[in-house]
Enzyme design. Structure first.
Site, PDB file in Angstrom:
ATOM      1  N   LYS A  30       0.821  -1.215   0.000  1.00  0.00           N
ATOM      2  CA  LYS A  30       0.000   0.000   0.000  1.00  0.00           C
ATOM      3  C   LYS A  30       0.853   1.262   0.000  1.00  0.00           C
ATOM      4  O   LYS A  30       0.416   2.314  -0.444  1.00  0.00           O
ATOM      5  CB  LYS A  30      -0.906   0.031   1.238  1.00  0.00           C
ATOM      6  CG  LYS A  30      -2.284  -0.513   1.017  1.00  0.00           C
ATOM      7  CD  LYS A  30      -3.321   0.041   1.987  1.00  0.00           C
ATOM      8  CE  LYS A  30      -2.864   0.154   3.410  1.00  0.00           C
ATOM      9  NZ  LYS A  30      -3.963   0.649   4.291  1.00  0.00           N
ATOM     10  N   ASP A  31       2.072   1.150   0.533  1.00  0.00           N
ATOM     11  CA  ASP A  31       2.942   2.317   0.679  1.00  0.00           C
ATOM     12  C   ASP A  31       3.844   2.555  -0.521  1.00  0.00           C
ATOM     13  O   ASP A  31       4.561   3.556  -0.560  1.00  0.00           O
ATOM     14  CB  ASP A  31       3.828   2.161   1.923  1.00  0.00           C
ATOM     15  CG  ASP A  31       3.030   2.085   3.210  1.00  0.00           C
ATOM     16  OD1 ASP A  31       1.925   2.654   3.245  1.00  0.00           O
ATOM     17  OD2 ASP A  31       3.507   1.437   4.163  1.00  0.00           O
ATOM     18  N   THR A  76     -11.399   8.182  11.049  1.00  0.00           N
ATOM     19  CA  THR A  76     -10.584   7.603   9.986  1.00  0.00           C
ATOM     20  C   THR A  76      -9.664   8.660   9.397  1.00  0.00           C
ATOM     21  O   THR A  76     -10.059   9.823   9.265  1.00  0.00           O
ATOM     22  CB  THR A  76     -11.452   6.995   8.864  1.00  0.00           C
ATOM     23  OG1 THR A  76     -10.594   6.476   7.844  1.00  0.00           O
ATOM     24  CG2 THR A  76     -12.389   8.013   8.251  1.00  0.00           C
ATOM     25  N   ALA A  77      -8.448   8.274   9.067  1.00  0.00           N
ATOM     26  CA  ALA A  77      -7.527   9.162   8.358  1.00  0.00           C
ATOM     27  C   ALA A  77      -7.481   8.815   6.877  1.00  0.00           C
ATOM     28  O   ALA A  77      -6.630   9.313   6.149  1.00  0.00           O
ATOM     29  CB  ALA A  77      -6.131   9.066   8.959  1.00  0.00           C
ATOM     30  N   SER A  78      -8.400   7.970   6.422  1.00  0.00           N
ATOM     31  CA  SER A  78      -8.412   7.478   5.048  1.00  0.00           C
ATOM     32  C   SER A  78      -9.499   8.164   4.239  1.00  0.00           C
ATOM     33  O   SER A  78     -10.689   8.038   4.546  1.00  0.00           O
ATOM     34  CB  SER A  78      -8.643   5.961   5.042  1.00  0.00           C
ATOM     35  OG  SER A  78      -9.038   5.515   3.763  1.00  0.00           O
ATOM     36  N   ARG A  80     -10.278   7.279   1.233  1.00  0.00           N
ATOM     37  CA  ARG A  80     -10.999   6.186   0.576  1.00  0.00           C
ATOM     38  C   ARG A  80     -12.163   5.720   1.443  1.00  0.00           C
ATOM     39  O   ARG A  80     -13.299   5.558   0.957  1.00  0.00           O
ATOM     40  CB  ARG A  80     -10.033   5.013   0.311  1.00  0.00           C
ATOM     41  CG  ARG A  80     -10.725   3.739  -0.155  1.00  0.00           C
ATOM     42  CD  ARG A  80      -9.726   2.590  -0.234  1.00  0.00           C
ATOM     43  NE  ARG A  80      -9.131   2.257   1.045  1.00  0.00           N
ATOM     44  CZ  ARG A  80      -9.694   1.470   1.961  1.00  0.00           C
ATOM     45  NH1 ARG A  80     -10.890   0.936   1.739  1.00  0.00           N
ATOM     46  NH2 ARG A  80      -9.075   1.199   3.097  1.00  0.00           N
ATOM     47  N   ARG A  81     -11.888   5.480   2.712  1.00  0.00           N
ATOM     48  CA  ARG A  81     -12.958   5.049   3.615  1.00  0.00           C
ATOM     49  C   ARG A  81     -13.984   6.158   3.814  1.00  0.00           C
ATOM     50  O   ARG A  81     -15.187   5.916   3.794  1.00  0.00           O
ATOM     51  CB  ARG A  81     -12.351   4.614   4.950  1.00  0.00           C
ATOM     52  CG  ARG A  81     -11.507   3.348   4.845  1.00  0.00           C
ATOM     53  CD  ARG A  81     -10.867   2.992   6.170  1.00  0.00           C
ATOM     54  NE  ARG A  81     -10.080   1.762   6.071  1.00  0.00           N
ATOM     55  CZ  ARG A  81      -8.824   1.630   6.518  1.00  0.00           C
ATOM     56  NH1 ARG A  81      -8.219   2.657   7.099  1.00  0.00           N
ATOM     57  NH2 ARG A  81      -8.191   0.497   6.393  1.00  0.00           N
ATOM     58  N   ARG A  98      -6.024   9.907  14.234  1.00  0.00           N
ATOM     59  CA  ARG A  98      -4.596   9.631  14.163  1.00  0.00           C
ATOM     60  C   ARG A  98      -4.144   8.729  15.307  1.00  0.00           C
ATOM     61  O   ARG A  98      -4.844   8.537  16.293  1.00  0.00           O
ATOM     62  CB  ARG A  98      -3.821  10.961  14.218  1.00  0.00           C
ATOM     63  CG  ARG A  98      -3.998  11.831  12.966  1.00  0.00           C
ATOM     64  CD  ARG A  98      -3.514  11.125  11.738  1.00  0.00           C
ATOM     65  NE  ARG A  98      -3.394  11.997  10.590  1.00  0.00           N
ATOM     66  CZ  ARG A  98      -3.012  11.600   9.395  1.00  0.00           C
ATOM     67  NH1 ARG A  98      -2.717  10.334   9.178  1.00  0.00           N
ATOM     68  NH2 ARG A  98      -2.930  12.440   8.384  1.00  0.00           N
ATOM     69  N   GLY A  99      -2.924   8.213  15.154  1.00  0.00           N
ATOM     70  CA  GLY A  99      -2.335   7.377  16.190  1.00  0.00           C
ATOM     71  C   GLY A  99      -2.195   5.940  15.732  1.00  0.00           C
ATOM     72  O   GLY A  99      -2.741   5.537  14.709  1.00  0.00           O
ATOM     73  N   ASN A 100      -1.433   5.144  16.506  1.00  0.00           N
ATOM     74  CA  ASN A 100      -1.295   3.729  16.171  1.00  0.00           C
ATOM     75  C   ASN A 100      -2.585   2.988  16.518  1.00  0.00           C
ATOM     76  O   ASN A 100      -3.554   3.580  17.015  1.00  0.00           O
ATOM     77  CB  ASN A 100      -0.072   3.119  16.873  1.00  0.00           C
ATOM     78  CG  ASN A 100      -0.140   3.230  18.396  1.00  0.00           C
ATOM     79  OD1 ASN A 100      -1.227   3.278  18.975  1.00  0.00           O
ATOM     80  ND2 ASN A 100       1.004   3.263  19.040  1.00  0.00           N
ATOM     81  N   GLN A 102      -3.370   0.827  18.838  1.00  0.00           N
ATOM     82  CA  GLN A 102      -3.749   0.851  20.247  1.00  0.00           C
ATOM     83  C   GLN A 102      -4.337   2.204  20.642  1.00  0.00           C
ATOM     84  O   GLN A 102      -5.321   2.264  21.402  1.00  0.00           O
ATOM     85  CB  GLN A 102      -2.540   0.526  21.127  1.00  0.00           C
ATOM     86  CG  GLN A 102      -2.051  -0.913  21.005  1.00  0.00           C
ATOM     87  CD  GLN A 102      -1.072  -1.127  19.864  1.00  0.00           C
ATOM     88  OE1 GLN A 102      -0.930  -0.270  18.978  1.00  0.00           O
ATOM     89  NE2 GLN A 102      -0.386  -2.248  19.863  1.00  0.00           N
ATOM     90  N   ARG A 104      -5.871   4.371  18.677  1.00  0.00           N
ATOM     91  CA  ARG A 104      -7.191   4.532  18.065  1.00  0.00           C
ATOM     92  C   ARG A 104      -8.245   3.726  18.814  1.00  0.00           C
ATOM     93  O   ARG A 104      -9.367   4.205  19.030  1.00  0.00           O
ATOM     94  CB  ARG A 104      -7.136   4.113  16.590  1.00  0.00           C
ATOM     95  CG  ARG A 104      -6.221   4.997  15.759  1.00  0.00           C
ATOM     96  CD  ARG A 104      -6.276   4.647  14.296  1.00  0.00           C
ATOM     97  NE  ARG A 104      -5.163   5.246  13.570  1.00  0.00           N
ATOM     98  CZ  ARG A 104      -5.148   5.453  12.269  1.00  0.00           C
ATOM     99  NH1 ARG A 104      -6.185   5.114  11.533  1.00  0.00           N
ATOM    100  NH2 ARG A 104      -4.108   5.989  11.673  1.00  0.00           N
ATOM    101  N   CYS A 191      -2.693  12.241  -3.170  1.00  0.00           N
ATOM    102  CA  CYS A 191      -3.140  12.025  -1.796  1.00  0.00           C
ATOM    103  C   CYS A 191      -4.493  12.665  -1.505  1.00  0.00           C
ATOM    104  O   CYS A 191      -5.053  12.459  -0.441  1.00  0.00           O
ATOM    105  CB  CYS A 191      -2.095  12.546  -0.810  1.00  0.00           C
ATOM    106  SG  CYS A 191      -1.763  14.317  -0.941  1.00  0.00           S
TER     107      CYS A 191
END
Length: 269
Positions: A30-31, A76-78, A80-81, A98-100, A102, A104, A191
């Site tokens: 994805k990256d 969500t930070a997406s 697309r979603r 945002r965040g990892n 855990q 979120r 983006c």
């Protein structure tokens, strides 16, 4: 496409690879940008994890996006979603989350949002898939291009590495990822552009579904294609060109003209 753009996570790895500091780079596909630096190749994908998105509700009482009450807040930070959520119900509120993983999930437990979405592949790799309230199918949430796939990159003239990497390749995953990335490349996504694309091999044929949308879900274009597995890249490319033509220049001009507030939403949680 996700916020932050492609190439952000791979530039330093490309530099190390071309500088002979490392022999291979292992990527979450994805990256990886649709273009690769000259002198490098990406000949290998490992068997793919589940590509779908997990829906996680604060108390598990709601199982799908469609069941969320009007006005519910989703983190969500997406884009697309966000676009696909708002296309289903424009009364829902998407906030920049945002965040990892855990962090979120902790915000979800604290009631900051009503629900969130994460890739089930990531949750499985962290042995946290039990956190998912439900796993959404393509009809409810089309996943990102190359979601759930791992790839290995090396220098194009490194015959020793290529020999070992090629032996690890999973052909079905590689064909599907190539199809999806060709779709993305044809769209020349950035983006600010919500793009989704997924391919599967069913009964010996490659089946592709793609989507582009406005971040607010007000406009959405979709496409489907089926063909021979060996034609995977061509199928993806033609699907991207088809959507690009259907959406027209005005669609992409509108995307470029959108302010950061319109793209990201007003609130960060």
């Amino acid at each position: 496409m996700e916020l932050g753009g492609k190439g952000l996570f791979t530039k330093e790895l490309d530099t190390a690879l071309l500088g002979d500091e490392v022999d291979i780079c292992v990527h979450s596909m994805k990256d990886v940008p649709t273009w690769l630096p000259d002198g490098t190749v990406l000949p290998c994908n490992f068997p793919r994890e589940d590509t779908n998105d997990a829906f996680i509700h604060k108390d598990g009482s709601v199982k799908t996006i469609a069941e969320l009450p009007d006005g519910s807040v989703i983190g969500t930070a997406s884009l697309r979603r966000q676009a696909q959520i708002l296309a289903q119900n424009p009364t829902l509120k998407c906030v920049n989350f945002r965040g990892n993983v855990q962090t979120r999930l902790r915000k979800l437990d604290d009631g900051v949002v009503d629900a969130t979405l994460l890739a089930i592949a990531g949750l499985k790799r962290m042995d946290m898939d039990s956190c998912a309230t439900a796993v959404l199918d393509w009809d409810e949430m089309l996943p990102a291009v190359a979601q759930g796939a791992i790839g290995v990159q090396c220098r194009s003239d490194d015959e020793r590495s290529l020999k070992y990497i090629n032996a690890l390749n999973h052909p079905e995953t590689h064909a599907c990822v190539n199809c999806e990335r060709a779709f993305l490349e044809a769209l020349d996504g950035n983006c600010k552009t919500p793009i989704a694309g997924q391919a599967r091999i069913i009964d010996g044929k490659i089946v592709f579904r793609g989507l582009i949308a406005m971040p607010d879900g007000s406009l959405k274009y979709t496409t489907e294609a089926t063909g021979e597995v060996e034609d995977a890249k061509e199928i993806g490319r033609k699907a991207g060109e088809k959507l690009k033509a259907e959406a027209g220049d005005k669609f992409f001009e509108m995307m470029v003209e959108m302010s950061p507030q319109q793209v990201l939403g007003q609130i960060t949680k």
